[in-house]
Scaffold this motif. Structure first.
Motif, PDB file in Angstrom:
ATOM      1  N   PRO A   1       4.723  11.389  -3.015  1.00 19.18           N
ATOM      2  CA  PRO A   1       5.265  10.026  -2.920  1.00 19.18           C
ATOM      3  C   PRO A   1       6.282   9.878  -1.791  1.00 19.18           C
ATOM      4  CG  PRO A   1       5.259  10.776  -5.190  1.00 19.18           C
ATOM      5  CD  PRO A   1       4.855  11.951  -4.368  1.00 19.18           C
ATOM      6  N   LYS A   2       6.953  10.978  -1.461  1.00 20.41           N
ATOM      7  CA  LYS A   2       7.966  10.943  -0.402  1.00 20.41           C
ATOM      8  C   LYS A   2       7.366  10.486   0.938  1.00 20.41           C
ATOM      9  CE  LYS A   2      12.096  12.983   0.374  1.00 20.41           C
ATOM     10  NZ  LYS A   2      13.024  13.752  -0.396  1.00 20.41           N
ATOM     11  N   VAL A   3       6.153  10.912   1.244  1.00 19.33           N
ATOM     12  CA  VAL A   3       5.570  10.576   2.548  1.00 19.33           C
ATOM     13  C   VAL A   3       4.478   9.507   2.464  1.00 19.33           C
ATOM     14  CG1 VAL A   3       6.115  12.816   3.576  1.00 19.33           C
ATOM     15  CG2 VAL A   3       3.884  12.492   2.479  1.00 19.33           C
ATOM     16  N   ALA A   4       4.037   9.165   1.251  1.00 19.14           N
ATOM     17  CA  ALA A   4       2.937   8.188   1.117  1.00 19.14           C
ATOM     18  C   ALA A   4       3.290   6.893   1.839  1.00 19.14           C
ATOM     19  CB  ALA A   4       2.667   7.923  -0.362  1.00 19.14           C
ATOM     20  N   PRO A   5       2.363   6.345   2.665  1.00 23.03           N
ATOM     21  CA  PRO A   5       2.684   5.121   3.410  1.00 23.03           C
ATOM     22  C   PRO A   5       2.941   3.937   2.495  1.00 23.03           C
ATOM     23  CG  PRO A   5       0.458   5.904   3.950  1.00 23.03           C
ATOM     24  CD  PRO A   5       1.044   6.890   3.000  1.00 23.03           C
ATOM     25  N   VAL A   6       2.239   3.866   1.376  1.00 23.84           N
ATOM     26  CA  VAL A   6       2.483   2.809   0.392  1.00 23.84           C
ATOM     27  C   VAL A   6       2.841   3.504  -0.919  1.00 23.84           C
ATOM     28  CG1 VAL A   6       1.447   0.877  -0.876  1.00 23.84           C
ATOM     29  CG2 VAL A   6       0.818   1.266   1.513  1.00 23.84           C
TER      30      VAL A   6
ATOM     31  N   ALA B   1       3.475   4.486   9.234  1.00 25.67           N
ATOM     32  CA  ALA B   1       4.316   4.596   8.025  1.00 25.67           C
ATOM     33  C   ALA B   1       4.442   6.063   7.592  1.00 25.67           C
ATOM     34  CB  ALA B   1       3.717   3.750   6.906  1.00 25.67           C
ATOM     35  N   LEU B   2       3.324   6.789   7.606  1.00 29.91           N
ATOM     36  CA  LEU B   2       3.356   8.206   7.223  1.00 29.91           C
ATOM     37  C   LEU B   2       4.220   9.001   8.210  1.00 29.91           C
ATOM     38  CD1 LEU B   2       2.440  10.729   5.705  1.00 29.91           C
ATOM     39  CD2 LEU B   2       0.196  10.538   6.776  1.00 29.91           C
ATOM     40  N   LYS B   3       4.029   8.723   9.498  1.00 29.73           N
ATOM     41  CA  LYS B   3       4.794   9.430  10.544  1.00 29.73           C
ATOM     42  C   LYS B   3       6.293   9.168  10.362  1.00 29.73           C
ATOM     43  CE  LYS B   3       4.075   8.339  15.037  1.00 29.73           C
ATOM     44  NZ  LYS B   3       5.315   8.355  15.825  1.00 29.73           N
ATOM     45  N   LYS B   4       6.647   7.917  10.129  1.00 29.50           N
ATOM     46  CA  LYS B   4       8.075   7.594   9.966  1.00 29.50           C
ATOM     47  C   LYS B   4       8.643   8.272   8.716  1.00 29.50           C
ATOM     48  CE  LYS B   4       8.857   3.570  12.780  1.00 29.50           C
ATOM     49  NZ  LYS B   4       9.159   4.430  13.917  1.00 29.50           N
ATOM     50  N   ASN B   5       7.844   8.338   7.654  1.00 27.45           N
ATOM     51  CA  ASN B   5       8.334   9.014   6.442  1.00 27.45           C
ATOM     52  C   ASN B   5       8.587  10.496   6.711  1.00 27.45           C
ATOM     53  OD1 ASN B   5       8.193   6.634   5.031  1.00 27.45           O
ATOM     54  ND2 ASN B   5       6.191   7.053   4.117  1.00 27.45           N
ATOM     55  N   ILE B   6       7.697  11.114   7.504  1.00 28.68           N
ATOM     56  CA  ILE B   6       7.893  12.536   7.858  1.00 28.68           C
ATOM     57  C   ILE B   6       9.168  12.674   8.694  1.00 28.68           C
ATOM     58  CG2 ILE B   6       6.974  14.462   9.236  1.00 28.68           C
ATOM     59  CD1 ILE B   6       4.125  13.313   8.614  1.00 28.68           C
ATOM     60  N   GLU B   7       9.282  11.818   9.708  1.00 26.94           N
ATOM     61  CA  GLU B   7      10.432  11.918  10.619  1.00 26.94           C
ATOM     62  C   GLU B   7      11.740  11.620   9.901  1.00 26.94           C
ATOM     63  OE1 GLU B   7       7.970  10.754  14.677  1.00 26.94           O
ATOM     64  OE2 GLU B   7       9.355   9.301  13.822  1.00 26.94           O
ATOM     65  N   ASN B   8      11.730  10.613   9.013  1.00 25.56           N
ATOM     66  CA  ASN B   8      12.965  10.283   8.292  1.00 25.56           C
ATOM     67  C   ASN B   8      13.374  11.397   7.336  1.00 25.56           C
ATOM     68  OD1 ASN B   8      13.040   7.885   9.638  1.00 25.56           O
ATOM     69  ND2 ASN B   8      12.179   6.654   7.982  1.00 25.56           N
ATOM     70  N   THR B   9      12.372  12.031   6.697  1.00 25.15           N
ATOM     71  CA  THR B   9      12.673  13.154   5.786  1.00 25.15           C
ATOM     72  C   THR B   9      13.300  14.300   6.583  1.00 25.15           C
ATOM     73  OG1 THR B   9      10.775  12.503   4.452  1.00 25.15           O
ATOM     74  CG2 THR B   9      11.649  14.704   4.053  1.00 25.15           C
TER      75      THR B   9
END
Ligand code: GAP
Length: 458
Positions: free
Chosen positions: A357-362, A43-51
């Motif tokens: 909050p942008k990258v937090a998995p939950v 989840a954290l990785k995807k948030n980084i990649e999506n950002t």
């Protein structure tokens, strides 16, 4: 030094304990240089990649996404210079036959290894009497190619050799003509890719900092040669902005102008973005001016014309390239290590991840105060569903006492916890929202909860 290593140990332990990152092939004793991402890690990785993808691709009009094959024709890597030159200096323990990075052994003995040739490395090992970590004599240092080699198809000969790509960049250079022919973009424009790359690192170490199977987010931005300085500067600025966007403290991000003798063979200028990791100040990302090196080399090797025709000036030339390159794992390590916090809350020690909050998995966790009261559980489920529909990464937890649930969410960096208690159903239809960093709690009407949370995490 000890303190730094112990912080790294704490981080590795938290990542395993809370399902971020596990050792690769763990039940078989592991496989050095490989790591597996668990649910929160993904989840954290995807948030980084999506950002990253949003900032550098979807928010722009001049960027083309690609997702090229990992296995590529061996000539790609002959043209790029990787077959001949993608190597690290390796030295062998003459007794145990174990191999080590010669430059790392020198570094461990206080030598500044920047710009050292192989001859100089060998001379220094002799001069300083450097031994292997097992205390044995060392052989001559040799260059060791870091690409993973395999064979494609049934026959194992030179013609069937393929390499796992050592950088995602190659997949973009070989698609330059496809993008030109399909989309007819005007210069400047870029291609962007997120994907795996493989390097047979002799000494993978420091958790996910130096691994053999890595993930990169890269851009090859094609320009007229006259525009290289301004383009370099604009990406330099954007890289700092991206660091801030994913929550990296600007005080921990540094730039290193890479000296001529330390730059990759294709680069005329490189800035390494360094970060204060628990293991010290080390490379996080790179920004390079690759000139027309790659397109010219691929033109020579493939015999396919990779030039560009500028309609406005009626001129034909081979574009130059600015390349911002980001390691996903290193970004993640930077984020986790700078977010890792130990403090005291309500007289108790706690560990928490101060993630943006942008990258937090939950983003939010929802709790009924008590597990065995159906009216609380039902209401909490209702609140959970409506938040989940709007926000996505929301978790429900009714396990253990509230204090324990807060601690669990703190450890994975959840910015807000929402508790449904008796007042919610008996009195005011409001809930308690608890802030991760301060521990402060606020009553918020359920009807206003979604907009309250959205505003806080945006
Ligand atoms: N295309 C350019 C390129 O690959 P690089 O400096 O070799 O340049 C770019 O790698 C980024 O990839 C690094 O700044 C780092 O973030 C990441 N990286 C490189 N090697 C790595 C490794 N063995 N383990 C983890 N990340 C790595």
């Amino acid at each position: 030094m000890e303190k730094k290593n112990s912080v790294m140990e704490e981080i590795i332990s938290l990542c395993k304990r809370r399902g971020f990152i596990y050792q690769g092939s763990e039940i078989y004793g592991g496989l050095a240089g490989t790591w597996d991402y668990g649910p929160y890690g993904v989840a954290l990785k995807k948030n980084i990649e999506n950002t990253w993808w949003k900032r550098f691709v979807t928010d722009r009009e001049d960027m083309y996404g690609v997702d090229a094959a990992i296995l590529m024709n061996q000539n790609v890597w002959k043209a790029s210079g990787h077959v001949a030159g993608f190597a690290d200096p390796l030295v062998e323990d003459l007794k145990t036959k174990k191999r080590y990075r010669a430059d790392h052994l020198l570094e461990d003995n206080g030598v500044d290894v920047k710009g050292l040739t192989l001859d100089k490395i060998n001379a220094l090992i002799k001069e300083k009497g450097i031994k292997s970590p097992d205390g044995n004599a060392l052989g001559e240092a040799r260059q060791f190619n870091m690409m993973f080699k395999t064979n494609i198809g049934a026959i194992e000969d030179d013609s069937s050799v393929v390499y796992l790509r050592p950088e995602t960049a190659g997949g973009m250079f070989v698609n330059f003509k496809n993008i030109l022919d399909t989309f007819h973009p005007k210069l400047p424009f870029g291609t962007a890719q997120i994907g795996k790359a493989f390097r047979n690192e002799i000494a993978p170490r420091d958790f996910i900092f130096r691994v053999r199977e890595l993930e990169q987010m890269e851009i090859e931005y094609f320009i007229h040669p006259d525009a290289w300085k301004e383009t370099f500067e604009s990406f330099r600025k954007e890289m700092h902005e991206f660091a801030t966007e994913v929550g990296l403290p600007s005080t921990k991000v540094h730039e290193l102008e890479v000296a001529d003798e330390d730059r990759a063979h294709y680069s005329k200028r490189t800035i390494d973005f360094e970060f204060d990791f628990p293991i010290g100040k080390k490379e996080l990302w790179g920004l390079a001016y690759r000139t027309d090196f790659d397109l010219q080399s691929h033109t020579r090797e493939s015999k396919v014309d990779l030039s560009y025709f500028d309609e406005a000036n009626k001129t034909r030339f081979v574009p130059h390239v600015i390349e911002p390159s980001f390691g996903v794992g290193r970004t993640m390590l930077a984020i986790i290590s700078s977010a890792y916090t130990e403090d005291e809350l309500g007289g108790e020690k706690r560990i928490y991840l101060k993630l943006s909050p942008k990258v937090a998995p939950v983003k939010v966790a929802v709790f009924p105060l008590l597990k065995n009261k159906p009216e609380l559980v039902n209401k909490a489920r209702e609140v959970f569903s409506s938040l989940k529909k709007e926000i996505g990464n929301v978790e429900f937890d009714d396990n253990g006492n509230i204090g324990k649930r807060y601690r669990r969410q703190d450890e994975i960096g959840t910015p807000f916890c929402v508790t449904i208690d008796f007042d919610t159903i008996e009195k005011d239809d409001s809930v308690t929202v608890r802030d991760r960093d301060s521990g402060n709690q606020e009553r918020v009407k359920i009807s206003e909860l979604i907009s309250y949370i959205k505003e806080k995490i945006s």
